[in-house]
Motif scaffolding. Structure first.
Motif, PDB file in Angstrom:
ATOM      1  N   ARG A  11      43.658  33.337  36.526  1.00 24.41           N
ATOM      2  CA  ARG A  11      42.250  33.670  37.049  1.00 24.41           C
ATOM      3  C   ARG A  11      41.441  34.021  35.893  1.00 24.41           C
ATOM      4  NH1 ARG A  11      38.692  36.724  34.415  1.00 24.41           N
ATOM      5  NH2 ARG A  11      38.877  35.679  32.527  1.00 24.41           N
ATOM      6  N   ARG A  12      40.557  34.511  36.597  1.00 23.28           N
ATOM      7  CA  ARG A  12      39.189  33.536  36.023  1.00 23.28           C
ATOM      8  C   ARG A  12      37.855  33.745  36.295  1.00 23.28           C
ATOM      9  NH1 ARG A  12      41.254  31.461  39.461  1.00 23.28           N
ATOM     10  NH2 ARG A  12      41.272  29.362  39.053  1.00 23.28           N
ATOM     11  N   SER A  13      36.854  34.734  35.523  1.00 29.79           N
ATOM     12  CA  SER A  13      36.163  35.252  35.995  1.00 29.79           C
ATOM     13  C   SER A  13      35.027  34.570  37.263  1.00 29.79           C
ATOM     14  CB  SER A  13      34.871  35.378  34.762  1.00 29.79           C
ATOM     15  OG  SER A  13      35.127  35.931  34.063  1.00 29.79           O
ATOM     16  N   ALA A  14      34.274  35.680  38.280  1.00 24.12           N
ATOM     17  CA  ALA A  14      33.074  34.895  39.407  1.00 24.12           C
ATOM     18  C   ALA A  14      32.239  35.262  38.944  1.00 24.12           C
ATOM     19  CB  ALA A  14      33.957  35.090  40.500  1.00 24.12           C
ATOM     20  N   PRO A  15      31.527  34.166  38.672  1.00 21.98           N
ATOM     21  CA  PRO A  15      29.883  34.905  38.301  1.00 21.98           C
ATOM     22  C   PRO A  15      28.671  34.931  39.377  1.00 21.98           C
ATOM     23  CG  PRO A  15      30.221  32.028  36.904  1.00 21.98           C
ATOM     24  CD  PRO A  15      31.803  33.421  37.822  1.00 21.98           C
ATOM     25  N   LYS A  16      29.305  34.106  40.274  1.00 23.21           N
ATOM     26  CA  LYS A  16      28.623  33.870  41.539  1.00 23.21           C
ATOM     27  C   LYS A  16      29.651  34.841  42.417  1.00 23.21           C
ATOM     28  CE  LYS A  16      25.312  30.781  39.783  1.00 23.21           C
ATOM     29  NZ  LYS A  16      24.632  29.973  40.953  1.00 23.21           N
ATOM     30  N   VAL A  17      29.255  35.527  43.667  1.00 21.43           N
ATOM     31  CA  VAL A  17      29.885  36.031  44.689  1.00 21.43           C
ATOM     32  C   VAL A  17      29.347  35.616  46.127  1.00 21.43           C
ATOM     33  CG1 VAL A  17      31.870  37.560  43.209  1.00 21.43           C
ATOM     34  CG2 VAL A  17      30.238  38.036  44.569  1.00 21.43           C
ATOM     35  N   THR A  18      29.861  36.559  46.937  1.00 21.45           N
ATOM     36  CA  THR A  18      29.699  36.458  48.535  1.00 21.45           C
ATOM     37  C   THR A  18      29.063  37.995  48.362  1.00 21.45           C
ATOM     38  OG1 THR A  18      31.080  36.191  49.582  1.00 21.45           O
ATOM     39  CG2 THR A  18      30.125  34.524  49.210  1.00 21.45           C
ATOM     40  N   ASP A  19      28.279  37.968  49.957  1.00 15.52           N
ATOM     41  CA  ASP A  19      28.054  39.121  49.982  1.00 15.52           C
ATOM     42  C   ASP A  19      29.355  40.250  50.466  1.00 15.52           C
ATOM     43  OD1 ASP A  19      25.080  39.237  48.866  1.00 15.52           O
ATOM     44  OD2 ASP A  19      24.628  38.543  51.141  1.00 15.52           O
ATOM     45  N   VAL A  20      30.922  39.634  51.153  1.00 17.72           N
ATOM     46  CA  VAL A  20      31.626  40.789  51.220  1.00 17.72           C
ATOM     47  C   VAL A  20      32.896  40.997  49.738  1.00 17.72           C
ATOM     48  CG1 VAL A  20      32.005  39.135  53.278  1.00 17.72           C
ATOM     49  CG2 VAL A  20      32.995  38.511  51.466  1.00 17.72           C
ATOM     50  N   ALA A  21      32.870  42.133  50.141  1.00 19.06           N
ATOM     51  CA  ALA A  21      33.708  43.393  49.474  1.00 19.06           C
ATOM     52  C   ALA A  21      34.929  43.823  49.902  1.00 19.06           C
ATOM     53  CB  ALA A  21      32.299  43.882  48.312  1.00 19.06           C
ATOM     54  N   ALA A  79      17.359  43.122  39.055  1.00 21.63           N
ATOM     55  CA  ALA A  79      17.701  42.704  39.799  1.00 21.63           C
ATOM     56  C   ALA A  79      19.450  42.089  39.249  1.00 21.63           C
ATOM     57  CB  ALA A  79      16.989  41.417  40.118  1.00 21.63           C
ATOM     58  N   LYS A  80      19.419  42.690  38.435  1.00 24.05           N
ATOM     59  CA  LYS A  80      21.528  42.051  37.640  1.00 24.05           C
ATOM     60  C   LYS A  80      22.709  42.454  38.651  1.00 24.05           C
ATOM     61  CE  LYS A  80      20.023  40.338  33.664  1.00 24.05           C
ATOM     62  NZ  LYS A  80      20.485  39.390  32.413  1.00 24.05           N
ATOM     63  N   PRO A  81      21.833  44.085  38.975  1.00 18.81           N
ATOM     64  CA  PRO A  81      23.280  44.647  39.939  1.00 18.81           C
ATOM     65  C   PRO A  81      23.585  44.377  41.081  1.00 18.81           C
ATOM     66  CG  PRO A  81      22.201  46.236  37.974  1.00 18.81           C
ATOM     67  CD  PRO A  81      21.396  45.127  38.101  1.00 18.81           C
ATOM     68  N   GLU A  82      21.828  43.493  41.612  1.00 25.69           N
ATOM     69  CA  GLU A  82      22.193  42.926  43.268  1.00 25.69           C
ATOM     70  C   GLU A  82      22.897  41.954  42.948  1.00 25.69           C
ATOM     71  OE1 GLU A  82      20.895  44.607  45.190  1.00 25.69           O
ATOM     72  OE2 GLU A  82      19.946  45.955  43.916  1.00 25.69           O
ATOM     73  N   ARG A  83      23.870  41.004  41.843  1.00 20.81           N
ATOM     74  CA  ARG A  83      24.532  39.447  42.061  1.00 20.81           C
ATOM     75  C   ARG A  83      25.754  40.154  42.736  1.00 20.81           C
ATOM     76  NH1 ARG A  83      24.407  38.018  35.179  1.00 20.81           N
ATOM     77  NH2 ARG A  83      21.883  37.889  35.551  1.00 20.81           N
ATOM     78  N   ALA A  84      25.704  41.520  42.905  1.00 24.97           N
ATOM     79  CA  ALA A  84      27.793  42.109  43.868  1.00 24.97           C
ATOM     80  C   ALA A  84      27.218  43.111  44.631  1.00 24.97           C
ATOM     81  CB  ALA A  84      28.368  41.623  42.917  1.00 24.97           C
ATOM     82  N   PRO A  85      28.068  42.193  45.837  1.00 20.67           N
ATOM     83  CA  PRO A  85      27.907  43.873  46.699  1.00 20.67           C
ATOM     84  C   PRO A  85      28.028  45.195  45.823  1.00 20.67           C
ATOM     85  CG  PRO A  85      29.581  42.178  47.811  1.00 20.67           C
ATOM     86  CD  PRO A  85      28.428  41.631  46.586  1.00 20.67           C
ATOM     87  N   LEU A  86      29.494  44.662  45.197  1.00 24.98           N
ATOM     88  CA  LEU A  86      30.154  45.950  45.029  1.00 24.98           C
ATOM     89  C   LEU A  86      30.718  45.536  43.282  1.00 24.98           C
ATOM     90  CD1 LEU A  86      31.982  48.546  44.994  1.00 24.98           C
ATOM     91  CD2 LEU A  86      34.160  46.764  45.339  1.00 24.98           C
ATOM     92  N   LEU A  87      30.282  46.682  42.614  1.00 24.88           N
ATOM     93  CA  LEU A  87      30.198  46.865  41.762  1.00 24.88           C
ATOM     94  C   LEU A  87      30.872  48.019  40.732  1.00 24.88           C
ATOM     95  CD1 LEU A  87      27.268  45.571  41.196  1.00 24.88           C
ATOM     96  CD2 LEU A  87      26.899  46.455  39.536  1.00 24.88           C
ATOM     97  N   LEU A  88      32.071  48.085  40.261  1.00 20.29           N
ATOM     98  CA  LEU A  88      32.867  49.021  39.791  1.00 20.29           C
ATOM     99  C   LEU A  88      32.980  49.862  38.015  1.00 20.29           C
ATOM    100  CD1 LEU A  88      36.449  47.443  41.324  1.00 20.29           C
ATOM    101  CD2 LEU A  88      35.048  49.075  42.248  1.00 20.29           C
ATOM    102  N   ALA A  89      32.412  51.338  38.121  1.00 17.68           N
ATOM    103  CA  ALA A  89      32.026  51.539  36.946  1.00 17.68           C
ATOM    104  C   ALA A  89      32.810  51.476  36.155  1.00 17.68           C
ATOM    105  CB  ALA A  89      30.913  52.626  37.115  1.00 17.68           C
ATOM    106  N   ILE A  90      33.821  50.889  35.213  1.00 14.90           N
ATOM    107  CA  ILE A  90      34.733  51.989  34.649  1.00 14.90           C
ATOM    108  C   ILE A  90      34.598  52.253  33.542  1.00 14.90           C
ATOM    109  CG2 ILE A  90      36.415  50.856  33.241  1.00 14.90           C
ATOM    110  CD1 ILE A  90      36.486  49.874  35.860  1.00 14.90           C
TER     111      ILE A  90
END
Length: 182
Positions: A11-21, A79-90
């Motif tokens: 496992r590793r964090s992915a700070p940059k992702v594509t627009d698919v989710a 703009a920060k929440p636009e970094r990924a196509p899906l945010l899962l709020a915990i």
């Protein structure tokens, strides 16, 4: 299929992702597994909210307003929440219980978040758990529709893994924080 140990070590964090989710059905399937965390008294003190599309913009606006920033600084934060196509709020939800204090309920919710991030990573999705100074601000809580007994633990930013992004894990060498008492 990888062992749990292999999945954890990979496992590793992915700070940059594509627009698919992943779609909601996939998230629910993974969440069923993630919810197997230790849960004293079976309180299920968590919930997960998927933010897609315009919901990410509303979150950005709430973050910017909560910050009190203006101009470019507010725009960058929004703009920060636009970094990924899906945010899962915990969301940690607390229930008064004589044997299960709130900290233990928060720990169970954090366990769900961590297992969900591992499961997403193992399924091939890029994921990064993000927080920030406004995670628990009243405006951000209102944007998520949180109740008086709820607070955010952060968001899993989820998307596709960019080509070539699965490089070997780097960083600090393994050093378990462990001691033993007799």
């Amino acid at each position: 299929m990888a062992s749990v140990r292999e999945a954890v070590l990979a496992r590793r964090s992915a700070p940059k992702v594509t627009d698919v989710a992943p779609d909601d059905a996939t998230i629910i399937e993974l969440l069923v597994a993630a919810e197997r965390v230790p849960d004293h008294a079976a309180l299920r003190p968590w919930r997960v909210i998927a933010l897609r599309g315009a919901a990410r913009s509303r979150l950005g606006a709430a973050l910017a307003e909560a910050s009190g920033l203006t101009g470019d600084a507010a725009s960058r934060l929004a703009a920060k929440p636009e970094r990924a196509p899906l945010l899962l709020a915990i969301v940690a939800t607390s229930t008064p219980h004589p044997k299960v204090p709130q900290w233990e309920q928060d720990a169970a919710a954090a366990g769900v978040a961590h297992l969900l991030s591992l499961l997403l990573d193992e399924a091939g999705w890029g994921v990064m758990w993000r927080t920030g100074p406004y995670t628990r601000h009243a405006l951000v809580a209102a944007m998520h529709g949180l109740g008086a007994n709820e607070h955010l633990l952060g968001w899993l930013y989820v998307g596709g893994v960019p080509e070539g992004a699965r490089a070997a894990r780097t960083g600090l060498p393994p050093a378990p924080r462990f001691s033993s008492l007799d």
